[in-house]
Structure formats: structure tokens, C-alpha cells
Scaffold this motif. Structure first.
Motif, short mmCIF file in Angstrom:
data_model
loop_
_atom_site.label_atom_id
_atom_site.label_comp_id
_atom_site.label_asym_id
_atom_site.label_seq_id
_atom_site.Cartn_x
_atom_site.Cartn_y
_atom_site.Cartn_z
N ASP A 20 0.87 -1.05 0.02
CA ASP A 20 0.07 0.02 -0.19
C ASP A 20 0.85 1.32 0.22
O ASP A 20 2.02 1.09 0.57
N GLN A 21 0.39 2.14 -0.81
CA GLN A 21 1.10 3.49 -0.87
C GLN A 21 0.17 4.75 -0.54
O GLN A 21 0.15 5.72 -1.06
N THR A 22 -0.85 4.19 0.19
CA THR A 22 -1.97 5.39 0.64
C THR A 22 -1.82 5.84 2.04
O THR A 22 -2.54 6.81 2.45
N LYS A 63 -10.77 2.80 -1.08
CA LYS A 63 -9.60 3.56 -1.40
C LYS A 63 -8.31 2.52 -1.60
O LYS A 63 -7.52 3.09 -2.12
N TYR A 139 -1.06 10.78 1.88
CA TYR A 139 -2.07 10.53 0.94
C TYR A 139 -2.48 11.36 0.06
O TYR A 139 -2.72 11.33 -1.15
N HIS A 142 0.15 11.42 -2.73
CA HIS A 142 -0.55 10.05 -3.65
C HIS A 142 -1.55 10.29 -4.55
O HIS A 142 -1.28 9.87 -5.76
N LYS A 143 -2.54 11.15 -4.15
CA LYS A 143 -3.64 11.45 -4.84
C LYS A 143 -3.22 12.65 -5.93
O LYS A 143 -4.18 12.98 -6.74
#
Length: 212
Positions: A20-22, A63, A139, A142-143
Motif C-alpha cells: 500500500d502507498q496510501t 480506497k 495520502y 499520492h492522490k
């Protein structure tokens, strides 16, 4: 508590969350588990259900996974393979389906059991304080969200659709994170929340002062 079943649950979570990278990876999961375990000491609850749900709560989150319904089915099948009862599976599913901030906004969240309240508190506490600030910024990056734009004002979110719409990182603090302290359930979580909320408010004040 059945340690073999819990170890299997932890490994299942790791298989989904390890890349995971969020900001919802195993470091987050492990903190939620520790917080939930600590809060549970002060409550009359089923500790196995608390810890199992704490490990699994993000493995079906939209998500994180592209097909939530498929993720739920996969999770149910896994829990059956480790011989959890139908009652235990239903208890875990009730928690992970109803603890999120977005479910509250959608108006679809059902009232949580004490086990669910503990997991929800632990998850929300990890969104507050120094780690919460770091995770929110991580986050947002990331977005691809802007850090801040004074022309874009924070919204009063009224639906899950609005919640999923992109905003600035700083706005996310005002639209969600700073509100979590007032939504904690248990007394122990509220005690922890006081310090984390104070840090969050000081961070936002300092950020706006430096920006201006």
C-alpha cells in the motif's frame, strides 16, 4: 484468544496491504491493532472480534481495493477456511462495513457494537496527532492533491460522493480530520484524543501563519 487464527488473519491482511502507498499499510494496521487492544482493556468486549476487525478493516476499503464486493467475498471465504463461526464472521463484517467516516456521510452506517466502537476509535486516533498529519499529507501526495489554496475553501461534507471529490490537503484536515475527536466513542480513546487534537490544531495554526 485463538493465536493460530489471529496469526492467519494477520498474514491475510499483510498479503493485501504490504504494498500500500496510501498511508493504510501494515504500519497503520499494526498501530490500530495496538490502540484497539489498549482501549479494549477498559471495556467489556470480545477481544478476538476487536483484534480481528482491527487487522481486517482496510482490506475491503474502496480506497485500497478496486473491487470491494469481490474483496468482501474473498474475505468471507478466507474466514471460513480458518473455521470462524458464521456469528464471528458476521460480527467482523458488521464492524468493517460500518466504521468509516464515509459511511456516516452516506447515511448507511448502522450502530456499532462496543467491539466496533473500539476499532473505530483506534482507526480514528491514528488519523489524528503527528502520525495522522503525516498520513494525511502522504495520502494527498499520492492522490496528486494541492497542499493548499486559500481560494479553495473547506466544505461541509454531506455525502460520500462529496467526500471522494478531490480537495486540498489542508482542506482535508478541516473537512474530516479535525472533526474526528468529537466522534470518539470510548472514554480511553477520548483521553488519547485530547493530546492529538491539540497537536493537530497547533499544526494547522502554524501552517496558516507560515503560509501567510
Amino acid at each position: 484468544m485463538d493465536n493460530l487464527k489471529m496469526e492467519a488473519i494477520k498474514k491475510y491482511t499483510q498479503s493485501i496491504m504490504e504494498k500500500d502507498q496510501t498511508g493504510h499499510g501494515m504500519d497503520h494496521i499494526n498501530r490500530v491493532v495496538r490502540l484497539a487492544n489498549k482501549i479494549a482493556e477498559s471495556e467489556n468486549c470480545n477481544r478476538f472480534i476487536v483484534i480481528a476487525a482491527a487487522y481486517l478493516h482496510d482490506t475491503v476499503d474502496d480506497k485500497i481495493v478496486s473491487k470491494p464486493e469481490q474483496a468482501y467475498q474473498q474475505l468471507r471465504e478466507f474466514l471460513q477456511t480458518i473455521d470462524l463461526s458464521i456469528k464471528e464472521i458476521d460480527q467482523i463484517f458488521h464492524i468493517i462495513k460500518n466504521l468509516s467516516f464515509s459511511q456516516e456521510l452516506a447515511g448507511t452506517a448502522e450502530e456499532l457494537t462496543i467491539e466496533g466502537q473500539i476499532v473505530q476509535d483506534a482507526d480514528r486516533l491514528d488519523a489524528m496527532g503527528a502520525i495522522g498529519v503525516t498520513r494525511t499529507i502522504y495520502y494527498g501526495g499520492h492522490k496528486g492533491n494541492k497542499i493548499y489554496d486559500p481560494k479553495i475553501k473547506p466544505r461541509l461534507l454531506r455525502s460520500k460522493t462529496e467526500y471522494r471529490e478531490e480537495s486540498t490537503v489542508i482542506n482535508h484536515f478541516y473537512e474530516k480530520i479535525i472533526l474526528l475527536n468529537g466522534k470518539l466513542n470510548t472514554e480511553h480513546a477520548k483521553e488519547i484524543g485530547i493530546k492529538r487534537q491539540k497537536f493537530l490544531e497547533e499544526f494547522l495554526n502554524e501552517f496558516l501563519e507560515e503560509w501567510n
